[in-house]
Design a protein around this motif. Structure first.
Motif, PDB file in Angstrom:
ATOM      1  N   SER A 175     -31.368  15.796   4.821  1.00 60.55           N
ATOM      2  CA  SER A 175     -31.729  17.134   5.290  1.00 60.55           C
ATOM      3  C   SER A 175     -30.557  18.111   5.309  1.00 60.55           C
ATOM      4  CB  SER A 175     -32.338  17.055   6.696  1.00 60.55           C
ATOM      5  OG  SER A 175     -31.407  16.481   7.605  1.00 60.55           O
ATOM      6  N   ASP A 176     -29.333  17.593   5.342  1.00 58.05           N
ATOM      7  CA  ASP A 176     -28.150  18.448   5.406  1.00 58.05           C
ATOM      8  C   ASP A 176     -27.604  18.627   3.993  1.00 58.05           C
ATOM      9  OD1 ASP A 176     -25.749  19.722   5.802  1.00 58.05           O
ATOM     10  OD2 ASP A 176     -25.260  18.595   7.625  1.00 58.05           O
ATOM     11  N   LEU A 177     -27.882  19.799   3.396  1.00 63.98           N
ATOM     12  CA  LEU A 177     -27.494  20.013   2.006  1.00 63.98           C
ATOM     13  C   LEU A 177     -25.987  20.037   1.829  1.00 63.98           C
ATOM     14  CD1 LEU A 177     -28.745  20.453  -0.772  1.00 63.98           C
ATOM     15  CD2 LEU A 177     -28.648  22.913  -0.359  1.00 63.98           C
ATOM     16  N   SER A 178     -25.252  20.578   2.789  1.00 64.30           N
ATOM     17  CA  SER A 178     -23.791  20.616   2.671  1.00 64.30           C
ATOM     18  C   SER A 178     -23.209  19.208   2.705  1.00 64.30           C
ATOM     19  CB  SER A 178     -23.194  21.464   3.796  1.00 64.30           C
ATOM     20  OG  SER A 178     -23.491  20.896   5.062  1.00 64.30           O
ATOM     21  N   LEU A 179     -23.777  18.343   3.525  1.00 66.36           N
ATOM     22  CA  LEU A 179     -23.314  16.962   3.585  1.00 66.36           C
ATOM     23  C   LEU A 179     -23.614  16.248   2.270  1.00 66.36           C
ATOM     24  CD1 LEU A 179     -23.738  14.535   6.552  1.00 66.36           C
ATOM     25  CD2 LEU A 179     -24.428  13.821   4.271  1.00 66.36           C
ATOM     26  N   ILE A 180     -24.799  16.497   1.751  1.00 65.66           N
ATOM     27  CA  ILE A 180     -25.177  15.865   0.480  1.00 65.66           C
ATOM     28  C   ILE A 180     -24.215  16.281  -0.619  1.00 65.66           C
ATOM     29  CG2 ILE A 180     -26.964  15.778  -1.291  1.00 65.66           C
ATOM     30  CD1 ILE A 180     -29.022  16.093   0.960  1.00 65.66           C
ATOM     31  N   ASN A 181     -23.925  17.558  -0.698  1.00 66.57           N
ATOM     32  CA  ASN A 181     -23.032  18.043  -1.752  1.00 66.57           C
ATOM     33  C   ASN A 181     -21.623  17.490  -1.612  1.00 66.57           C
ATOM     34  OD1 ASN A 181     -25.085  19.568  -2.899  1.00 66.57           O
ATOM     35  ND2 ASN A 181     -24.579  21.402  -1.714  1.00 66.57           N
ATOM     36  N   THR A 182     -21.202  17.203  -0.390  1.00 64.96           N
ATOM     37  CA  THR A 182     -19.861  16.654  -0.177  1.00 64.96           C
ATOM     38  C   THR A 182     -19.740  15.249  -0.753  1.00 64.96           C
ATOM     39  OG1 THR A 182     -19.565  17.955   1.842  1.00 64.96           O
ATOM     40  CG2 THR A 182     -18.149  16.024   1.572  1.00 64.96           C
ATOM     41  N   LEU A 183     -20.796  14.487  -0.653  1.00 63.28           N
ATOM     42  CA  LEU A 183     -20.744  13.079  -1.055  1.00 63.28           C
ATOM     43  C   LEU A 183     -21.242  12.821  -2.469  1.00 63.28           C
ATOM     44  CD1 LEU A 183     -21.874  11.343   2.256  1.00 63.28           C
ATOM     45  CD2 LEU A 183     -19.562  11.720   1.393  1.00 63.28           C
ATOM     46  N   VAL A 184     -21.674  13.853  -3.160  1.00 61.32           N
ATOM     47  CA  VAL A 184     -22.106  13.679  -4.553  1.00 61.32           C
ATOM     48  C   VAL A 184     -20.899  13.805  -5.461  1.00 61.32           C
ATOM     49  CG1 VAL A 184     -23.462  14.677  -6.430  1.00 61.32           C
ATOM     50  CG2 VAL A 184     -24.455  14.451  -4.162  1.00 61.32           C
ATOM     51  N   ALA A 185     -20.735  12.838  -6.363  1.00 60.66           N
ATOM     52  CA  ALA A 185     -19.550  12.840  -7.219  1.00 60.66           C
ATOM     53  C   ALA A 185     -19.846  12.149  -8.546  1.00 60.66           C
ATOM     54  CB  ALA A 185     -18.387  12.149  -6.522  1.00 60.66           C
TER      55      ALA A 185
ATOM     56  N   TRP B 198     -12.159  20.102  -7.260  1.00 61.31           N
ATOM     57  CA  TRP B 198     -11.986  18.870  -6.491  1.00 61.31           C
ATOM     58  C   TRP B 198     -12.105  19.153  -4.996  1.00 61.31           C
ATOM     59  CZ3 TRP B 198     -11.666  14.208  -8.879  1.00 61.31           C
ATOM     60  CH2 TRP B 198     -11.390  14.218 -10.249  1.00 61.31           C
ATOM     61  N   THR B 199     -12.633  18.161  -4.286  1.00 59.46           N
ATOM     62  CA  THR B 199     -12.791  18.246  -2.834  1.00 59.46           C
ATOM     63  C   THR B 199     -12.080  17.060  -2.194  1.00 59.46           C
ATOM     64  OG1 THR B 199     -14.937  19.344  -3.031  1.00 59.46           O
ATOM     65  CG2 THR B 199     -14.433  18.278  -0.927  1.00 59.46           C
ATOM     66  N   THR B 200     -11.216  17.334  -1.243  1.00 62.86           N
ATOM     67  CA  THR B 200     -10.507  16.251  -0.552  1.00 62.86           C
ATOM     68  C   THR B 200     -11.455  15.536   0.398  1.00 62.86           C
ATOM     69  OG1 THR B 200      -8.399  17.428  -0.689  1.00 62.86           O
ATOM     70  CG2 THR B 200      -8.569  15.685   0.962  1.00 62.86           C
TER      71      THR B 200
ATOM     72  N   ARG C 171       0.835  -1.200   0.000  1.00 57.60           N
ATOM     73  CA  ARG C 171       0.000   0.000   0.000  1.00 57.60           C
ATOM     74  C   ARG C 171       0.872   1.253   0.000  1.00 57.60           C
ATOM     75  NH1 ARG C 171      -4.309  -1.394   4.708  1.00 57.60           N
ATOM     76  NH2 ARG C 171      -2.343  -2.002   5.733  1.00 57.60           N
ATOM     77  N   PRO C 172       0.335   2.366  -0.456  1.00 60.62           N
ATOM     78  CA  PRO C 172       1.163   3.595  -0.526  1.00 60.62           C
ATOM     79  C   PRO C 172       1.515   4.103   0.868  1.00 60.62           C
ATOM     80  CG  PRO C 172      -1.115   4.116  -1.034  1.00 60.62           C
ATOM     81  CD  PRO C 172      -1.044   2.618  -0.962  1.00 60.62           C
ATOM     82  N   LYS C 173       2.643   4.745   0.923  1.00 62.64           N
ATOM     83  CA  LYS C 173       3.077   5.346   2.173  1.00 62.64           C
ATOM     84  C   LYS C 173       2.309   6.638   2.454  1.00 62.64           C
ATOM     85  CE  LYS C 173       7.497   6.217   4.506  1.00 62.64           C
ATOM     86  NZ  LYS C 173       8.970   6.294   4.286  1.00 62.64           N
ATOM     87  N   ARG C 174       1.821   7.249   1.391  1.00 69.30           N
ATOM     88  CA  ARG C 174       0.999   8.455   1.526  1.00 69.30           C
ATOM     89  C   ARG C 174       0.054   8.506   0.316  1.00 69.30           C
ATOM     90  NH1 ARG C 174       4.117  14.017   1.994  1.00 69.30           N
ATOM     91  NH2 ARG C 174       4.691  13.426  -0.130  1.00 69.30           N
ATOM     92  N   ALA C 175      -1.229   8.854   0.602  1.00 71.23           N
ATOM     93  CA  ALA C 175      -2.225   8.886  -0.475  1.00 71.23           C
ATOM     94  C   ALA C 175      -3.315   9.901  -0.143  1.00 71.23           C
ATOM     95  CB  ALA C 175      -2.831   7.508  -0.705  1.00 71.23           C
ATOM     96  N   ARG C 176      -3.999  10.345  -1.206  1.00 70.46           N
ATOM     97  CA  ARG C 176      -5.076  11.328  -1.046  1.00 70.46           C
ATOM     98  C   ARG C 176      -6.246  10.925  -1.956  1.00 70.46           C
ATOM     99  NH1 ARG C 176      -5.214  17.066  -0.014  1.00 70.46           N
ATOM    100  NH2 ARG C 176      -2.939  16.999   0.122  1.00 70.46           N
ATOM    101  N   LEU C 177      -7.470  10.964  -1.402  1.00 72.58           N
ATOM    102  CA  LEU C 177      -8.695  10.684  -2.177  1.00 72.58           C
ATOM    103  C   LEU C 177      -9.501  11.973  -2.313  1.00 72.58           C
ATOM    104  CD1 LEU C 177     -10.650   8.648  -3.546  1.00 72.58           C
ATOM    105  CD2 LEU C 177     -11.715   8.338  -1.287  1.00 72.58           C
TER     106      LEU C 177
END
Length: 479
Positions: free
Chosen positions: A161-171, A95-97, A79-85
């Motif tokens: 109900s949480d629009l900010s949460l919804i937008n974070t997980l939409v991809a 892009w959103t981390t 596995r990588p020593k460092r990674a970002r999704l």
């Protein structure tokens, strides 16, 4: 391209079982390990980067937007020593981390960390803040990195109900950046045992319908792709119910959040349009391409050349009728000529020339005219007419533009009654004559009483006086 050797096994030196002599070549189909292998659903295939390549970015393009519930990367290498999704919902423009991984999160970035303390499970609960999780080198094969946001949500109702949460997980795209390789220490160099490889990248998600659908439809049941579509409600449409139906844009589209459905509203087009658009200037929907000869923002007016038909409702296809052109109007001047019968009884025995009014009888275009200044008969006044004209009939000429039309003998008063001027003149003249005669008789009757004239003398005086008065032409002036 050229074939590149790589090794498999415990490359960190904890086991002596390391096998080399394997080759990878992108130009050879039998030796290629392309990125598409990670989404073919077959764990016997894999993707592999170049040996010692520590700056690898892997982008996964999804068929459509999804509400991300989890994603897992299964590695064919250490596995990588460092990674970002990261995730993107606009096709890779921004892009959103989502998640970070490192051998030691608190290490600075230059040392292989992110300069942040690793988050504990309790700290990650109830939020989707970016966290760093520890990534170890073990296992050597089939090691995984996973991101499971739903495990952090304590109340699932927040997902709707949480629009900010919804937008974070939409991809619709996911990007994985692999930065550093695990090694036994020192420079990695080009040693064939150090490389990134991946068996599979799986993504789990729900249909993202923006709160306008509770079910998804499998559009291609036999396909292995993400071939589902939202069963849109609330007069919405699109793969993700992200827009309003063509005729339902009376206000801007809004997502459904919690108990607020925020449905699309139909435009007022009076059944004369199939689409509309929202106009922020007037803050309402404006109809497009009005039909049935209508126009206006709500198709409530008639086009030029058409008028409202009060017999039909404004929503009827027959609400506007064509304005028919009117026939050219021919102005008719009634030139009526009438012969006025004149009494054949002699009014006077004077030989004085009388001025007569020209009389015209017209039939079609032929007219017979008595010229002004003709000598009047001492016993009768005669009017010349055409053979086809009656002494009492009126003939109308329908040539409104003809010139030289003789002045008609008739005029129309305010009550619309036709009165012949010549008859009035004759009657007035006769009345004057009767009045004069009565005055003379009264004068001579009085004289006979005082002078004792004989009957013969009285007769002579009356005739002589009558002739004198007649010669004054008062009668002719009246006529």
């Amino acid at each position: 391209a050229f074939a590149e050797e790589y090794c498999v096994g415990d490359v960190l030196g904890f086991s002596s079982e390391v096998e080399c002599g394997f080759f990878c070549n992108a130009a050879d189909p039998d030796l290629a390990r392309p990125p598409t292998n990670v989404i073919d659903g077959n764990l016997s295939t894999s993707w592999q980067a170049s040996v010692a390549d520590e700056g690898v970015t892997f982008t996964l393009i999804l068929p459509r937007k999804v509400f991300l519930t989890s994603t897992t990367m299964t590695f064919r290498s250490l596995r990588p020593k460092r990674a970002r999704l990261e995730s993107s919902s606009d096709g890779g423009q921004t892009w959103t981390t989502l998640q970070l991984w490192a051998k030691n999160c608190i290490w600075p970035f230059a040392s292989g960390g992110y300069g942040m303390a690793p988050s504990s499970a309790s700290e990650m609960m109830g939020n989707l803040n970016v966290t760093c999780e520890t990534s170890s080198s073990r296992p050597i094969d089939y090691g995984e990195l996973s991101y499971e946001p739903l495990k952090r949500i304590t109340n699932e109702s927040h997902l709707f109900s949480d629009l900010s949460l919804i937008n974070t997980l939409v991809a619709n795209q996911l990007r994985l950046t692999l930065s550093t390789l695990f090694s036994t220490g020192g420079p990695v160099g080009v040693r064939p045992e150090y490389y990134f490889g991946m068996y599979e990248w799986s993504v789990q998600g729900r249909c993202h319908c923006n709160g306008h659908s509770s079910t998804c439809m499998d559009t291609f049941p036999n396909s292995t792709d993400c071939s589902v579509a939202c069963d849109c409600q609330h007069d919405t449409m699109g793969d993700n119910c992200e827009k309003c139906l063509p005729l339902y844009n009376h206000r801007p589209w809004q997502p459904g959040v919690g108990n607020q459905a925020n449905p699309c509203i139909k435009c007022t087009c009076n059944e004369h349009a199939d689409s509309c658009h929202y106009d922020s200037v007037v803050d309402r929907g404006v109809c497009e391409n009005c039909q049935h000869n209508t126009t206006g923002a709500t198709c409530d007016q008639c086009e030029e050349g058409f008028e409202r038909d009060a017999n039909y409702a404004i929503s009827s296809p027959n609400a506007c009728r064509e304005i028919l052109p009117t026939s050219p109007t021919i102005s008719t001047t009634a030139t009526t000529s009438e012969t006025t019968p004149v009494s054949s009884t002699p009014i006077a025995t004077s030989n004085t020339v009388a001025s007569s009014v020209p009389t015209t009888a017209t039939t079609g275009t032929t007219a017979a005219t008595t010229p002004t200044g003709a000598a009047a008969s001492p016993t009768a006044a005669t009017t010349t007419t055409s053979a086809a004209a009656s002494t009492t009939a009126a003939t109308t000429t329908t040539n409104a533009t003809s010139t030289g039309v003789t002045q008609p003998f008739f005029s129309i008063d305010s009550d619309g009654t036709t009165i012949p001027y010549i008859i009035i003149g004759v009657i007035a003249g006769l009345a004057l004559l009767v009045g004069v005669a009565m005055a003379l008789l009264a004068a001579y009757w009085k004289e006979t009483k005082t002078m004792n004239y004989s009957p013969m003398q009285i007769q002579r005086k009356i005739v002589s006086s009558f002739r004198r008065h007649y010669n004054r032409q008062s009668v002719e002036r009246v006529i």
